[in-house]
Motif scaffolding. Structure first.
Motif, PDB file in Angstrom:
ATOM      1  N   PRO A  23       0.744  -1.197   0.028  1.00  0.00           N
ATOM      2  CA  PRO A  23      -0.124  -0.249  -0.112  1.00  0.00           C
ATOM      3  C   PRO A  23       0.801   1.217   0.052  1.00  0.00           C
ATOM      4  CG  PRO A  23      -0.014  -0.998   2.165  1.00  0.00           C
ATOM      5  CD  PRO A  23       0.843  -1.941   1.405  1.00  0.00           C
ATOM      6  N   SER A  24       1.447   1.546  -1.086  1.00  0.00           N
ATOM      7  CA  SER A  24       2.077   2.704  -1.108  1.00  0.00           C
ATOM      8  C   SER A  24       1.280   4.120  -1.644  1.00  0.00           C
ATOM      9  CB  SER A  24       3.412   2.656  -2.271  1.00  0.00           C
ATOM     10  OG  SER A  24       2.841   2.584  -3.641  1.00  0.00           O
ATOM     11  N   ALA A  25       0.398   3.847  -2.498  1.00  0.00           N
ATOM     12  CA  ALA A  25      -0.424   5.199  -2.780  1.00  0.00           C
ATOM     13  C   ALA A  25      -1.105   5.767  -1.582  1.00  0.00           C
ATOM     14  CB  ALA A  25      -1.386   4.905  -3.968  1.00  0.00           C
ATOM     15  N   GLU A  26      -1.334   4.950  -0.726  1.00  0.00           N
ATOM     16  CA  GLU A  26      -2.120   5.530   0.465  1.00  0.00           C
ATOM     17  C   GLU A  26      -1.436   6.508   1.107  1.00  0.00           C
ATOM     18  OE1 GLU A  26      -4.012   1.476  -0.350  1.00  0.00           O
ATOM     19  OE2 GLU A  26      -2.101   2.384  -0.438  1.00  0.00           O
ATOM     20  N   PHE A  27       0.072   6.343   1.270  1.00  0.00           N
ATOM     21  CA  PHE A  27       0.721   7.530   1.991  1.00  0.00           C
ATOM     22  C   PHE A  27       0.478   8.791   1.290  1.00  0.00           C
ATOM     23  CE2 PHE A  27       2.510   3.737   3.598  1.00  0.00           C
ATOM     24  CZ  PHE A  27       3.089   3.803   4.773  1.00  0.00           C
ATOM     25  N   ALA A  28       0.541   8.927  -0.004  1.00  0.00           N
ATOM     26  CA  ALA A  28       0.030  10.097  -0.518  1.00  0.00           C
ATOM     27  C   ALA A  28      -1.301  10.630  -0.369  1.00  0.00           C
ATOM     28  CB  ALA A  28       0.201   9.943  -2.168  1.00  0.00           C
ATOM     29  N   THR A  29      -2.508   9.794  -0.186  1.00  0.00           N
ATOM     30  CA  THR A  29      -3.727  10.275   0.025  1.00  0.00           C
ATOM     31  C   THR A  29      -3.584  10.691   1.685  1.00  0.00           C
ATOM     32  OG1 THR A  29      -4.772   8.170  -1.238  1.00  0.00           O
ATOM     33  CG2 THR A  29      -5.868   9.133   0.485  1.00  0.00           C
ATOM     34  N   LEU A  30      -2.743  10.301   2.305  1.00  0.00           N
ATOM     35  CA  LEU A  30      -2.475  10.756   3.849  1.00  0.00           C
ATOM     36  C   LEU A  30      -2.083  12.139   3.837  1.00  0.00           C
ATOM     37  CD1 LEU A  30      -2.896  10.490   6.807  1.00  0.00           C
ATOM     38  CD2 LEU A  30      -0.699   9.192   6.795  1.00  0.00           C
ATOM     39  N   SER A  31      -1.017  12.038   3.179  1.00  0.00           N
ATOM     40  CA  SER A  31      -0.138  13.611   2.990  1.00  0.00           C
ATOM     41  C   SER A  31      -1.135  14.585   2.242  1.00  0.00           C
ATOM     42  CB  SER A  31       0.882  13.370   2.106  1.00  0.00           C
ATOM     43  OG  SER A  31       1.524  14.513   1.990  1.00  0.00           O
ATOM     44  N   ALA A  32      -2.044  14.336   1.404  1.00  0.00           N
ATOM     45  CA  ALA A  32      -2.983  15.179   0.722  1.00  0.00           C
ATOM     46  C   ALA A  32      -4.021  15.596   1.776  1.00  0.00           C
ATOM     47  CB  ALA A  32      -3.529  14.618  -0.395  1.00  0.00           C
ATOM     48  N   GLN A  33      -3.986  14.918   2.858  1.00  0.00           N
ATOM     49  CA  GLN A  33      -5.266  15.255   3.783  1.00  0.00           C
ATOM     50  C   GLN A  33      -4.850  16.152   5.035  1.00  0.00           C
ATOM     51  OE1 GLN A  33      -6.697  11.374   4.785  1.00  0.00           O
ATOM     52  NE2 GLN A  33      -7.900  11.097   3.003  1.00  0.00           N
ATOM     53  N   LEU A  34      -3.361  16.406   5.067  1.00  0.00           N
ATOM     54  CA  LEU A  34      -2.730  17.026   6.157  1.00  0.00           C
ATOM     55  C   LEU A  34      -2.205  18.174   5.700  1.00  0.00           C
ATOM     56  CD1 LEU A  34      -0.732  13.744   7.463  1.00  0.00           C
ATOM     57  CD2 LEU A  34      -2.893  14.865   8.347  1.00  0.00           C
ATOM     58  N   PRO A  35      -2.155  19.285   6.673  1.00  0.00           N
ATOM     59  CA  PRO A  35      -1.303  20.501   6.287  1.00  0.00           C
ATOM     60  C   PRO A  35      -0.001  20.129   5.767  1.00  0.00           C
ATOM     61  CG  PRO A  35      -1.723  20.347   8.529  1.00  0.00           C
ATOM     62  CD  PRO A  35      -2.368  19.197   8.045  1.00  0.00           C
ATOM     63  N   ARG A  36       0.427  21.246   4.942  1.00  0.00           N
ATOM     64  CA  ARG A  36       1.876  20.738   4.469  1.00  0.00           C
ATOM     65  C   ARG A  36       2.881  21.316   5.524  1.00  0.00           C
ATOM     66  NH1 ARG A  36       4.783  19.920  -0.177  1.00  0.00           N
ATOM     67  NH2 ARG A  36       6.540  21.174  -0.249  1.00  0.00           N
ATOM     68  N   PRO A  37       3.735  20.621   5.816  1.00  0.00           N
ATOM     69  CA  PRO A  37       4.669  21.044   6.937  1.00  0.00           C
ATOM     70  C   PRO A  37       5.670  21.906   6.036  1.00  0.00           C
ATOM     71  CG  PRO A  37       5.352  18.873   6.350  1.00  0.00           C
ATOM     72  CD  PRO A  37       3.898  19.241   5.551  1.00  0.00           C
ATOM     73  N   GLU A  38       6.433  22.899   6.841  1.00  0.00           N
ATOM     74  CA  GLU A  38       7.611  23.408   6.659  1.00  0.00           C
ATOM     75  C   GLU A  38       8.724  22.589   6.513  1.00  0.00           C
ATOM     76  OE1 GLU A  38       8.032  27.258   8.371  1.00  0.00           O
ATOM     77  OE2 GLU A  38       5.988  28.093   7.650  1.00  0.00           O
ATOM     78  N   SER A  39       8.740  21.779   7.544  1.00  0.00           N
ATOM     79  CA  SER A  39      10.066  20.698   7.983  1.00  0.00           C
ATOM     80  C   SER A  39       9.355  19.710   8.507  1.00  0.00           C
ATOM     81  CB  SER A  39      10.975  21.502   8.447  1.00  0.00           C
ATOM     82  OG  SER A  39      10.802  22.129   9.601  1.00  0.00           O
ATOM     83  N   VAL A  40      10.230  18.424   8.384  1.00  0.00           N
ATOM     84  CA  VAL A  40       9.871  17.375   9.104  1.00  0.00           C
ATOM     85  C   VAL A  40      10.835  16.988  10.150  1.00  0.00           C
ATOM     86  CG1 VAL A  40       9.582  14.860   8.831  1.00  0.00           C
ATOM     87  CG2 VAL A  40       8.180  16.447   7.480  1.00  0.00           C
TER      88      VAL A  40
END
Length: 261
Positions: free
Chosen positions: A23-40
């Motif tokens: 399940p790799s595509a699900e990580f992109a789905t999760l990312s799209a639902q979250l605010p974009r960070p300035e850093s991690v």
């Protein structure tokens, strides 16, 4: 800027980016639902030290810390910029809280770059890695997360990367998803019920209280990052669960988002 969530990600096998059965595509789905960070700020199960160490690398190397996999995997590079200032601030926060914390340049192991690649494929989010302490317990990692909580107010996403269950000796690499050991669900159901109840004391004592805890984690380095993410969360966090299934009979993949209430 609004306070960012903290995350725990089950990073799965190193082949996650190249194996269509995973399940790799699900990580992109999760990312799209979250605010974009300035850093991690990433805490991976695969960088362990006696005391916390923050990586000050400005151009972190993509570390291929595995063997016996397809050549294609070793050719992947993840050229995200480092976040040296973030690393230094994280180390300072840990020292301010009474812990020892070091600083040194270090690359991104696969527990860090695999989920970063899937969530931020353009490699344009600066990332710093912070080591875990495999010989120390869940409570220690919870305290680490607590010390880092203030980072979330400054555009930093604190991510713990490991695996919600991780017993490679019990894995059957020919098993189908429907062949999952039922004890996996018993463990994850307990863990998620305690997360939903914000029962921190029970979670920190999971090796005594959770069903099949030692079977699911003969050693617990792959679960320790969740306690750092939990420590970095608000006291009244909201919980979102992304369940990606169980693979090879005993390896469950579940992602948790600890958001603002």
């Amino acid at each position: 800027m609004n306070r960012l969530p903290s995350l725990f990600l089950s990073h799965g096998a190193p082949t996650l980016p190249i194996d269509p059965s995973l399940p790799s595509a699900e990580f992109a789905t999760l990312s799209a639902q979250l605010p974009r960070p300035e850093s991690v700020l990433m805490l991976s199960a695969h960088w362990g030290t006696a005391q916390p160490v923050a990586s000050t690398a400005t151009k972190p190397e993509t570390i291929h810390d595995f063997y016996g996999f397809p050549r294609q995997l070793y050719e992947i590079q993840y050229p995200a910029p480092g976040a040296a200032d973030l690393a230094r601030r994280a180390a300072a926060l840990l020292r301010d809280s009474g812990m020892h914390a070091g600083e040194e340049p270090h690359g991104l192991d696969h527990g860090a770059w695999v989920p970063m690649l899937l969530m931020f494929p353009d490699a344009d989010v600066p990332v710093a890695q912070l080591s875990i302490q495999p010989r120390l317990d869940a409570a220690h990692h919870f305290r680490v997360g607590r010390a880092l909580r203030a980072l979330r107010d400054d555009g930093v996403m604190v991510i713990g990367s490991g695996q919600i269950t991780h017993n490679l000796r019990a894995a059957d690499f020919s098993a189908r998803p429907e062949d999952a050991d039922p004890r996996v669900a018993e463990f994850t159901d307990w863990f998620e019920a305690r997360l939903a109840a914000r029962d921190i004391d029970a979670l920190l004592d999971y090796r005594q209280k959770a069903p099949h805890a030692v079977l699911m984690h003969p050693t617990d380095e792959h679960l320790l990052p969740v306690f750092a993410a939990l420590g970095a969360a608000d006291d009244d966090y909201s919980l979102a669960i992304q369940s990606l299934g169980t693979y090879q009979r005993s390896l469950a993949m579940t992602n948790y988002v600890f958001g603002t209430a």
